[in-house]
Design a protein around this motif. Structure first.
Motif, PDB file in Angstrom:
ATOM      1  N   LYS A 231      78.775  24.155 -23.422  1.00 42.36           N
ATOM      2  CA  LYS A 231      78.886  22.791 -22.890  1.00 42.36           C
ATOM      3  C   LYS A 231      77.483  22.210 -22.754  1.00 42.36           C
ATOM      4  CE  LYS A 231      80.971  24.005 -19.004  1.00 42.36           C
ATOM      5  NZ  LYS A 231      81.422  25.406 -18.939  1.00 42.36           N
ATOM      6  N   GLY A 232      77.364  20.910 -23.000  1.00 42.79           N
ATOM      7  CA  GLY A 232      76.062  20.247 -22.889  1.00 42.79           C
ATOM      8  C   GLY A 232      75.795  19.828 -21.455  1.00 42.79           C
ATOM      9  N   VAL A 233      74.812  20.460 -20.820  1.00 42.14           N
ATOM     10  CA  VAL A 233      74.467  20.120 -19.438  1.00 42.14           C
ATOM     11  C   VAL A 233      73.548  18.899 -19.456  1.00 42.14           C
ATOM     12  CG1 VAL A 233      73.302  20.903 -17.350  1.00 42.14           C
ATOM     13  CG2 VAL A 233      74.614  22.531 -18.735  1.00 42.14           C
ATOM     14  N   MET A 234      73.967  17.854 -18.778  1.00 42.21           N
ATOM     15  CA  MET A 234      73.154  16.631 -18.725  1.00 42.21           C
ATOM     16  C   MET A 234      72.139  16.730 -17.594  1.00 42.21           C
ATOM     17  SD  MET A 234      75.938  13.626 -19.454  1.00 42.21           S
ATOM     18  CE  MET A 234      76.993  13.965 -18.038  1.00 42.21           C
ATOM     19  N   GLN A 235      70.874  16.479 -17.919  1.00 41.99           N
ATOM     20  CA  GLN A 235      69.824  16.509 -16.901  1.00 41.99           C
ATOM     21  C   GLN A 235      69.193  15.129 -16.822  1.00 41.99           C
ATOM     22  OE1 GLN A 235      67.827  19.476 -19.113  1.00 41.99           O
ATOM     23  NE2 GLN A 235      68.645  21.205 -17.952  1.00 41.99           N
ATOM     24  N   THR A 236      69.126  14.593 -15.607  1.00 39.90           N
ATOM     25  CA  THR A 236      68.552  13.253 -15.430  1.00 39.90           C
ATOM     26  C   THR A 236      67.050  13.346 -15.161  1.00 39.90           C
ATOM     27  OG1 THR A 236      68.933  13.315 -13.058  1.00 39.90           O
ATOM     28  CG2 THR A 236      70.710  12.398 -14.409  1.00 39.90           C
ATOM     29  N   TYR A 237      66.384  12.197 -15.254  1.00 35.35           N
ATOM     30  CA  TYR A 237      64.979  12.124 -14.842  1.00 35.35           C
ATOM     31  C   TYR A 237      64.865  12.645 -13.405  1.00 35.35           C
ATOM     32  CZ  TYR A 237      64.042   9.083 -18.881  1.00 35.35           C
ATOM     33  OH  TYR A 237      63.901   8.575 -20.147  1.00 35.35           O
ATOM     34  N   GLY A 238      65.799  12.222 -12.562  1.00 32.83           N
ATOM     35  CA  GLY A 238      65.775  12.639 -11.164  1.00 32.83           C
ATOM     36  C   GLY A 238      65.918  14.145 -11.005  1.00 32.83           C
ATOM     37  N   ASN A 239      66.800  14.765 -11.801  1.00 36.59           N
ATOM     38  CA  ASN A 239      66.949  16.227 -11.734  1.00 36.59           C
ATOM     39  C   ASN A 239      65.612  16.901 -11.981  1.00 36.59           C
ATOM     40  OD1 ASN A 239      70.168  16.218 -13.446  1.00 36.59           O
ATOM     41  ND2 ASN A 239      69.741  16.130 -11.267  1.00 36.59           N
ATOM     42  N   HIS A 240      64.911  16.475 -13.026  1.00 33.02           N
ATOM     43  CA  HIS A 240      63.616  17.089 -13.341  1.00 33.02           C
ATOM     44  C   HIS A 240      62.567  16.774 -12.266  1.00 33.02           C
ATOM     45  CE1 HIS A 240      64.922  18.553 -17.191  1.00 33.02           C
ATOM     46  NE2 HIS A 240      65.253  17.358 -17.611  1.00 33.02           N
ATOM     47  N   TRP A 241      62.596  15.529 -11.787  1.00 32.80           N
ATOM     48  CA  TRP A 241      61.629  15.139 -10.752  1.00 32.80           C
ATOM     49  C   TRP A 241      61.783  16.011  -9.506  1.00 32.80           C
ATOM     50  CZ3 TRP A 241      57.440  12.071 -10.123  1.00 32.80           C
ATOM     51  CH2 TRP A 241      56.986  11.925  -8.812  1.00 32.80           C
ATOM     52  N   TRP A 242      63.019  16.113  -9.049  1.00 31.90           N
ATOM     53  CA  TRP A 242      63.265  16.856  -7.808  1.00 31.90           C
ATOM     54  C   TRP A 242      62.987  18.334  -7.998  1.00 31.90           C
ATOM     55  CZ3 TRP A 242      64.316  15.250  -2.877  1.00 31.90           C
ATOM     56  CH2 TRP A 242      64.533  13.867  -2.714  1.00 31.90           C
ATOM     57  N   SER A 243      63.276  18.843  -9.183  1.00 38.34           N
ATOM     58  CA  SER A 243      62.987  20.241  -9.447  1.00 38.34           C
ATOM     59  C   SER A 243      61.487  20.488  -9.365  1.00 38.34           C
ATOM     60  CB  SER A 243      63.526  20.617 -10.827  1.00 38.34           C
ATOM     61  OG  SER A 243      63.085  21.900 -11.176  1.00 38.34           O
TER      62      SER A 243
ATOM     63  N   PRO B  68      69.531  17.472  -5.263  1.00 43.03           N
ATOM     64  CA  PRO B  68      69.206  16.397  -6.212  1.00 43.03           C
ATOM     65  C   PRO B  68      68.765  16.901  -7.577  1.00 43.03           C
ATOM     66  CG  PRO B  68      67.555  16.568  -4.476  1.00 43.03           C
ATOM     67  CD  PRO B  68      68.638  17.518  -4.116  1.00 43.03           C
ATOM     68  N   ASN B  69      68.597  18.201  -7.748  1.00 39.74           N
ATOM     69  CA  ASN B  69      68.281  18.729  -9.070  1.00 39.74           C
ATOM     70  C   ASN B  69      69.516  19.304  -9.768  1.00 39.74           C
ATOM     71  OD1 ASN B  69      68.399  20.688  -7.171  1.00 39.74           O
ATOM     72  ND2 ASN B  69      66.539  21.775  -7.791  1.00 39.74           N
ATOM     73  N   VAL B  70      70.687  19.134  -9.162  1.00 40.95           N
ATOM     74  CA  VAL B  70      71.922  19.629  -9.779  1.00 40.95           C
ATOM     75  C   VAL B  70      72.464  18.581 -10.755  1.00 40.95           C
ATOM     76  CG1 VAL B  70      74.327  20.269  -9.342  1.00 40.95           C
ATOM     77  CG2 VAL B  70      72.510  21.147  -7.858  1.00 40.95           C
ATOM     78  N   THR B  71      72.883  19.048 -11.919  1.00 38.47           N
ATOM     79  CA  THR B  71      73.390  18.164 -12.978  1.00 38.47           C
ATOM     80  C   THR B  71      74.520  17.266 -12.499  1.00 38.47           C
ATOM     81  OG1 THR B  71      74.368  18.112 -15.189  1.00 38.47           O
ATOM     82  CG2 THR B  71      75.050  19.919 -13.776  1.00 38.47           C
ATOM     83  N   GLN B  72      74.633  16.113 -13.153  1.00 40.69           N
ATOM     84  CA  GLN B  72      75.768  15.222 -12.892  1.00 40.69           C
ATOM     85  C   GLN B  72      77.001  15.702 -13.648  1.00 40.69           C
ATOM     86  OE1 GLN B  72      74.485  11.366 -14.115  1.00 40.69           O
ATOM     87  NE2 GLN B  72      73.124  11.073 -12.373  1.00 40.69           N
ATOM     88  N   GLY B  73      76.782  16.563 -14.640  1.00 42.01           N
ATOM     89  CA  GLY B  73      77.947  17.065 -15.344  1.00 42.01           C
ATOM     90  C   GLY B  73      77.678  17.411 -16.792  1.00 42.01           C
ATOM     91  N   TYR B  74      78.771  17.629 -17.520  1.00 45.26           N
ATOM     92  CA  TYR B  74      78.686  18.071 -18.906  1.00 45.26           C
ATOM     93  C   TYR B  74      78.969  16.902 -19.854  1.00 45.26           C
ATOM     94  CZ  TYR B  74      78.935  22.506 -16.471  1.00 45.26           C
ATOM     95  OH  TYR B  74      78.685  23.544 -15.616  1.00 45.26           O
ATOM     96  N   LEU B  75      78.186  16.826 -20.900  1.00 40.05           N
ATOM     97  CA  LEU B  75      78.275  15.724 -21.865  1.00 40.05           C
ATOM     98  C   LEU B  75      79.667  15.653 -22.495  1.00 40.05           C
ATOM     99  CD1 LEU B  75      76.514  13.580 -23.427  1.00 40.05           C
ATOM    100  CD2 LEU B  75      76.173  15.344 -25.160  1.00 40.05           C
ATOM    101  N   HIS B  76      80.252  14.456 -22.465  1.00 39.16           N
ATOM    102  CA  HIS B  76      81.575  14.192 -23.053  1.00 39.16           C
ATOM    103  C   HIS B  76      82.665  15.112 -22.474  1.00 39.16           C
ATOM    104  CE1 HIS B  76      79.078  12.088 -25.848  1.00 39.16           C
ATOM    105  NE2 HIS B  76      78.785  13.117 -26.615  1.00 39.16           N
ATOM    106  N   ARG B  77      82.487  15.641 -21.278  1.00 41.59           N
ATOM    107  CA  ARG B  77      83.484  16.567 -20.712  1.00 41.59           C
ATOM    108  C   ARG B  77      83.782  16.193 -19.269  1.00 41.59           C
ATOM    109  NH1 ARG B  77      81.513  19.780 -24.573  1.00 41.59           N
ATOM    110  NH2 ARG B  77      83.074  21.016 -25.693  1.00 41.59           N
ATOM    111  N   GLU B  78      84.413  15.035 -19.142  1.00 48.62           N
ATOM    112  CA  GLU B  78      84.715  14.496 -17.824  1.00 48.62           C
ATOM    113  C   GLU B  78      85.549  15.475 -17.000  1.00 48.62           C
ATOM    114  OE1 GLU B  78      84.200  12.301 -14.849  1.00 48.62           O
ATOM    115  OE2 GLU B  78      83.202  11.823 -16.745  1.00 48.62           O
TER     116      GLU B  78
END
Lengths: 495, 495
Positions: B164-176, B348-358
């Motif tokens: 599954k494609g894990v989506m990482q946001t700018y915020g995820n990386h920032w907070w990490s 805040p570093n936890v992914t919002q979810g998986y790409l195309h996998r609601e």
């Protein structure tokens, strides 16, 4: 999306329970101890009705107990109105009423003010001594903080002379603390000396950094350069926040001595620094980070690294990593580098606005940009130069003074027709207020009468240090006071 | 409220243009140089149609050019699918199609894979060599990053064997990055050695820290313990990310020598560490921070400080400052300390979810809590112990291997009735996969046939190191494979 992070003090006490949090009057307090005390105080606050969202005002001195009260209020999710203890009872009462505070937590030492406040402020007033003796009830400790929630409110005067409550969110403090760490670095052995008031953002931000970094604070009840030098040595202090006056006194007191090698830097805020002092610091190898910030940005917003302190003399440096600065014309359009204009700031540490002042908030913050009213420019390398702090702002020993507020008091005297207040250079305080007065022909008012009037109504540092009578004040065609002319006159009179 | 902060690389290049950003193959590149190169590459990417929101896949090796391509993609706001270059063309093609990538940026060195991918992936494929020779067009550089926007996607296999494609946001990386700095501290002289793959979050997160901290990276094309020791010394390296195998080899190579005093610590991820090695590190005074993290948490989530590495042996430490961990039963109810259950993480570093996998996103992330599938407990002092990584996960040299994926390949052979794969202890890699097979009576399939089948379809590290034939696999009443029994058998067979 709502951003939730765990309760700061609780998390800190769980991560590093035995690390020193606060050193106050020779005593060390660990994060565990501070957490336990704050939890007890939270119960006592809950017992007098304070809970999530409560508007709770505090009038506190620099003391370990004050840190505990502030932490307790934060943990239960109150919105804390942090009052400046140098204000008069009249000024304090005005802020209490304006903020619609539900209660006031104060100290016995402010008994005179407390009593006077009590005449018109009809909500409960508790001294900390009273509060600490209460049994308390189970408090609703916030397990998580929502970064968008307001946690503190600090009043600043505006150009209109009307103080406004600046709302600061958990997020504002968080981002300010992390932005500062990204700039100054962060070491496990860091210890920050706090001799600036914790009722100001300069001091309160040190309390927040302590929690977020897991860093010990050396808390002083007031500034004393001798004690500062002793405690830097004694407690392995690495960083200290200062305003120009404090730095000057500290460096003078140091004499031919050097600061210990573990001392990392002074963080200098509250207005420009004299070149002679910066030169002296450079010679002594004392790193000074000059900074630009305000209550609205929850502490430093831009800083100048020590390596640029002389080559970029007079600059406030560059905006910290998460921050942006724009110079704009009166229509809000961005100006190119070197062009003078209003300084606009944007970033996650910028306030959401002013308490109960939707209109002023909308006027001052547009599309995320806070219009500071300060005038400046950015050079070709991106360094900010502040030319005029809100044109008429006087900074005296790190305190902001707005002429309009003093003018209002002077004009309330029946013998006065016109009044203008400007900053006058002062070797100790940087600036002090000087007043220019036009009195009614028939009035016999003296400078002493006016000083007394001001002493009664204004914090001492706002009282003009000189009063000069004139036939009329310099005003332009639109009747706008030409403060620049008054400043020139004040300077000439002083020489 | 949408949180906007300035473009990281641009901001960094403006704050500290002349500081070293990357050291690669003996060359130093400053932030200004990396920014200029990335800007040029951004133009080249824009020229081939990549812009804000584009799904752009990359197949890159650890190289300075790869950092520039990744930074360029981030600056123009693309969503970058970062492919694991150890996968087979089949696996890569599957991910390219699953992600709906609009193009692939790869390297000449992967020509074999590129060719094979090209058979079924009908979108443009450019090698970096081709890309870098293009003229480019004016790119739309993102002046600000919205922390909620997705910037990277990394595939991880799931328990079902379906990556599954894990989506990482700018915020995820920032907070990490900031959470890590609050834990490890941050020094101006910090330099991080990256010999882990930048296509993994372990390596990519070092690129992000470099921008956010203004910190230099020593980038290695692959792990070589001799080169590591030379470069730690040569480039004043202070921190290095490792998995257990790498640390073990480095410490062995070090022999009787010591690491230089400026070296601060190893950050150890990717599964548990052998006690003998930790003991050796302690004796040599080498600080090791053991950590727990995953692609879904954008790198470390919890760490164990070196002072606890032996007294809390086997623990992954405590959740970093902005992070929370909960142990829950199957209904998602929080369990008390010492009770075993599923590890849930929030922050805040936890992914919002998986790409195309609601649907899978909603199933795995509930009320901000990511259900990791890992089993563990928290002791009375708040230390996390991971007992089983998703019960069946195999970690081999820091790479995650999901048995279901290998089992699927084995079962595709017509001679196979049943297949079970488990981790087997290995002195070099920690674990390696071992397969147990039930074949059709009439089939003449050999272990060699099966190994060849796996080599064709799976990345090499996923190919079973041993294959054993059985009459039937141990299953419970509900026909659930009893992997524990297979693990015991693998262990017994190995002795």
């Amino acid at each position: 999306m709502e951003q939730l992070i765990p309760n700061w003090l609780k998390k800190r006490a769980s991560l590093t329970p035995d690390r020193t949090a606060i050193i106050f009057e020779g005593q060390h307090y660990t994060f565990k101890q501070i957490y336990d005390s704050s939890l007890r105080t939270a119960a006592q606050l809950a017992g007098v009705g304070v809970g999530k969202g409560s508007l709770a005002a505090v009038l506190l001195s620099n003391h370990k107990d004050s840190a505990i009260i502030l932490y307790a209020l934060q943990m239960i999710g109150a919105r804390t109105i942090i009052l400046n203890n140098r204000l008069t009872a009249k000024e304090l009462t005005w802020q209490l009423e304006d903020s619609r505070a539900a209660l006031l937590v104060t100290e016995q030492r402010f008994s005179r003010q407390n009593q006077e406040i009590g005449h018109s402020f009809k909500k409960p007033i508790f001294t900390k001594e009273e509060l600490f003796s209460k049994p308390g009830t189970e408090p609703a400790i916030q397990e998580e903080y929502s970064l968008g929630d307001v946690t503190t409110i600090m009043y600043t005067s505006g150009t209109t002379g009307q103080p406004k409550g600046v709302m600061q969110t958990y997020g504002n403090h968080w981002w300010s603390a992390t932005a500062s760490a990204l700039n100054l670095g962060l070491r496990e052995e860091d210890r920050w000396l706090c001799a600036v008031p914790i009722f100001h953002i300069s001091g309160y931000s040190i309390l927040m950094r302590s929690l977020i970094y897991g860093m010990g604070i050396v808390l002083h009840s007031s500034f004393d350069e001798k004690k500062v030098l002793v405690d830097i040595e004694k407690y392995n202090t690495t960083i200290m926040s200062v305003v120009s006056t404090m730095l000057q006194k500290t460096v003078e007191e140091l004499g031919q001595d050097k600061l210990p090698p573990f001392f990392r830097c002074f963080l200098l805020g509250g207005g420009p620094a004299p070149i002679a002092m910066l030169e002296k610091c450079r010679q002594k190898g004392i790193p000074v980070y000059q900074s630009f910030g305000m209550t609205e940005t929850s502490s430093q917003f831009a800083t100048l690294s020590p390596e640029y302190s002389l080559s970029k003399l007079g600059s406030a440096g560059k905006a910290l990593f998460p921050n942006q600065i724009m110079i704009a014309d009166e229509q809000g359009n961005e100006l190119p580098c070197m062009a003078e204009g209003e300084i606009l700031v944007k970033g996650p540490n910028v306030t959401q606005g002013y308490l109960h002042r939707e209109q002023e908030t909308q006027a001052n913050i547009r599309e995320g940009w806070l219009h500071t009213g300060d005038i400046g420019y950015i050079d070709s390398q991106g360094f900010l130069y502040v030319l005029d702090r809100r044109s008429d702002l006087i900074i005296s020993g790190g305190e902001n003074i707005y002429p309009a507020e003093i003018e209002g008091v002077l004009l309330s005297h029946p013998g006065i027709i016109d009044a203008g207040v400007v900053g006058m250079e002062d070797p100790t305080w940087g600036q002090v207020p000087a007043a220019f007065i036009v009195k009614r022909e028939e009035s016999s008012v003296t400078d002493k009468d006016l000083i007394n009037l001001c002493l009664e109504r204004l914090a001492k540092y706002k009282v003009p240090k000189s009063i000069a009578f004139m036939d009329e004040l310099p005003r332009n065609g639109a009747k706008k006071l030409l403060r620049r002319k008054l400043r020139e006159k004040a300077k000439a009179d002083g020489e």
